[in-house]
Design a protein around this motif. Structure first.
Motif, PDB file in Angstrom:
ATOM      1  N   UNK A 126       0.824  -1.202   0.000  1.00  0.00           N
ATOM      2  CA  UNK A 126       0.000   0.000   0.000  1.00  0.00           C
ATOM      3  C   UNK A 126       0.863   1.259   0.000  1.00  0.00           C
ATOM      4  N   UNK A 127       2.025   1.184   0.666  1.00  0.00           N
ATOM      5  CA  UNK A 127       2.915   2.353   0.718  1.00  0.00           C
ATOM      6  C   UNK A 127       3.431   2.735  -0.666  1.00  0.00           C
ATOM      7  N   UNK A 128       3.478   1.784  -1.583  1.00  0.00           N
ATOM      8  CA  UNK A 128       3.968   2.052  -2.932  1.00  0.00           C
ATOM      9  C   UNK A 128       2.870   2.507  -3.893  1.00  0.00           C
ATOM     10  N   UNK A 129       1.638   2.552  -3.402  1.00  0.00           N
ATOM     11  CA  UNK A 129       0.538   3.025  -4.241  1.00  0.00           C
ATOM     12  C   UNK A 129       0.679   4.533  -4.440  1.00  0.00           C
ATOM     13  N   UNK A 367      -6.105   3.224   6.059  1.00  0.00           N
ATOM     14  CA  UNK A 367      -7.030   4.286   6.444  1.00  0.00           C
ATOM     15  C   UNK A 367      -6.951   5.480   5.496  1.00  0.00           C
ATOM     16  N   UNK A 368      -5.742   5.818   5.015  1.00  0.00           N
ATOM     17  CA  UNK A 368      -5.618   6.961   4.100  1.00  0.00           C
ATOM     18  C   UNK A 368      -6.341   6.687   2.787  1.00  0.00           C
ATOM     19  N   UNK A 373     -11.096   7.467  -0.718  1.00  0.00           N
ATOM     20  CA  UNK A 373     -12.223   6.927  -1.479  1.00  0.00           C
ATOM     21  C   UNK A 373     -13.527   7.549  -1.000  1.00  0.00           C
ATOM     22  N   UNK A 374     -13.711   7.604   0.323  1.00  0.00           N
ATOM     23  CA  UNK A 374     -14.965   8.128   0.872  1.00  0.00           C
ATOM     24  C   UNK A 374     -15.134   9.611   0.597  1.00  0.00           C
ATOM     25  N   UNK A 375     -14.074  10.392   0.792  1.00  0.00           N
ATOM     26  CA  UNK A 375     -14.199  11.841   0.573  1.00  0.00           C
ATOM     27  C   UNK A 375     -14.459  12.152  -0.898  1.00  0.00           C
ATOM     28  N   UNK A 376     -13.756  11.432  -1.787  1.00  0.00           N
ATOM     29  CA  UNK A 376     -13.992  11.634  -3.217  1.00  0.00           C
ATOM     30  C   UNK A 376     -15.403  11.210  -3.595  1.00  0.00           C
ATOM     31  N   UNK A 377     -15.836  10.081  -3.051  1.00  0.00           N
ATOM     32  CA  UNK A 377     -17.185   9.604  -3.344  1.00  0.00           C
ATOM     33  C   UNK A 377     -18.247  10.598  -2.944  1.00  0.00           C
ATOM     34  N   UNK A 378     -18.118  11.181  -1.765  1.00  0.00           N
ATOM     35  CA  UNK A 378     -19.093  12.170  -1.297  1.00  0.00           C
ATOM     36  C   UNK A 378     -19.036  13.430  -2.159  1.00  0.00           C
TER      37      UNK A 378
END
Length: 460
Positions: A126-129, A367-368, A373-378
């Protein structure tokens, strides 16, 4: 802890658990589970005896500090449910009990060095994403989902938007075409559904998805999360990588779905919060923190097993007892909430000390990503759907029956019909997002391809 034998007799208490046990399974109690936490705290204090399924008992931690202590002290409380006395003494089959109390060879159920070995490929992968490119990709997927219903003027924001959003994002991070993400979302939704037979089949099919994912990436690795986990220095076997990849979905899909859903429900039904958000007194990220404090998607989290006799409050816990984290109740602990609300609005914003992502060694590694995802979705829903309103009165919105997840079965809305974008918006034109893998005209004849062909056959 009191248990029920197969012959139906109730033996004497083996851990001082009183007789007035509250069932967590079945339909929500009158007044909802919010009222249940209050009544349990009034009756028992910070620790309440509960029944997970007929004859299967545990302790439920209700106050914030007790929950935090449990999460932060792995030397006293294990996540390995094979240490559970009910399993050791044969009263519970870990392969057939509730998913949160079962056992799988993944990081969630491991302690110490084994936990570190299994978790490291997830953390490092995940750190490399590339979060900047991934943020553009999330927005692109969100826009595509909105395009599918925007001209209609109505939608279910859970089934048509929040639920597929997360699985499509993670599936693309795994390096697969979006059709596999739609299939994965359908399967994971079925796992948490009310049709037991369909849920059982969905579990088996999800195992095929992750086994097929790992087999395909082992044969043809790429710049994706699954390939990075396979190549990690921890040297996990393909089977172990499959279980860790499955954990990412099982821990991320439904909580993120209902974080988006609960945030949108809040905006649609709470005038104070809607006004504060519209006036820029409440950012989208602060809105999400408010929701995680007051309407957390995970109301009861996976249990721990006491490694030795301990006392919590006035309750004596014996080694081998199971303890559950009542995150929703902990967030309602008045001793914790005092000073956490804004004086002008009463909003629980500005503090991220909530336990929605856990704490300690088992805290959520993504969590990040989940917040993004959630903030963009909203944000996409607010930008794209004009005149957005709930299609039913608030009292008619149906909650999920699960005692563990807190969210809506569906969130029907209406809005002004609009024209689909049909392409990237202005925020995605300067730089390309993480690209979707090209769809396959004919799926390969490997395990993953055969699974997709099976799923397409079901959909007609």
């Amino acid at each position: 802890m009191t248990t029920t034998r197969n012959d139906g007799e109730t033996p004497a208490s083996v851990s001082g658990c009183p007789a007035d046990i509250t069932r967590l399974y079945g339909n929500s109690p009158p007044g909802g589970r919010d009222d249940l936490w209050k009544r349990l705290r009034e009756r028992h204090g910070p620790v309440a005896p509960v029944e997970l399924e007929p004859g299967v008992r545990a302790w439920l931690l209700l106050d914030y500090q007790e929950n935090l202590t449990l999460l932060q002290q792995p030397h006293l409380f294990s996540r390995d449910t094979r240490r559970w006395r009910e399993a050791i003494e044969g009263r519970v089959d870990l392969a057939k009990t509730l998913p949160m109390m079962s056992w799988l060879p993944n990081a969630l159920y491991a302690d110490g060095a084994e936990h570190t070995r299994l978790r490291a490929p997830i953390m490092d992968g995940l750190a490399k994403v590339d979060m900047t490119a991934t943020a553009r990709m999330v927005r692109q997927i969100a826009d595509e989902l909105v395009d599918a219903f925007v001209a209609r003027g109505s939608a279910d924001l859970i089934g048509e938007y929040a639920s597929p959003l997360t699985t499509l994002v993670i599936n693309r991070l795994f390096g697969l075409p979006d059709s596999y993400g739609h299939m994965l979302g359908d399967l994971t939704t079925s796992v948490f559904g009310e049709d037991a037979e369909r849920a059982e089949e969905a579990v088996a099919r999800m195992q095929q998805y992750f086994a097929g994912l790992v087999a395909r990436k082992a044969d043809k690795p790429g710049p994706d999360l699954a390939s990075r986990m396979l190549e990690h220095p921890s040297g996990l076997s393909p089977n172990e990588v499959a279980y860790q990849a499955a954990l990412i979905i099982s821990a991320g899909h439904m909580p993120t779905t209902h974080l988006v859903g609960n945030a949108m429900r809040t905006l649609l039904t709470d005038e104070v919060i809607r006004a504060a958000h519209a006036d820029a007194r409440l950012s989208t990220h602060d809105l999400l923190d408010h929701v995680m404090w007051t309407n957390t998607p995970l109301q009861v989290l996976a249990g721990r097993i006491a490694l030795r006799d301990v006392r919590i409050g006035e309750t004596q816990i014996r080694a081998g007892d199971a303890l559950l984290l009542a995150i929703d109740a902990a967030h309602r602990d008045l001793t914790m909430r005092r000073g956490q609300t804004a004086p002008d609005t009463g909003l629980a914003a500005g503090s991220r000390a909530h336990l929605a992502f856990g704490a300690g060694p088992h805290s959520c590694p993504s969590r990040d990503l989940a917040r993004m995802i959630a903030s963009t979705g909203v944000c996409v829903l607010q930008e794209r759907l004009h005149g957005l309103r709930s299609a039913v009165p608030p009292e008619e919105l149906r909650l999920m029956p699960s005692p563990f997840l807190k969210g809506l079965r569906e969130l029907p809305v209406t809005f002004q019909p609009d024209t689909p974008k049909g392409g990237p918006g202005p925020l995605t034109q300067e730089m390309e997002p993480v690209q979707a893998v090209a769809e396959e005209e004919t799926p390969p004849e490997d395990l993953l391809g055969r699974l997709l062909s099976w799923w397409r056959g079901l959909r007609g």
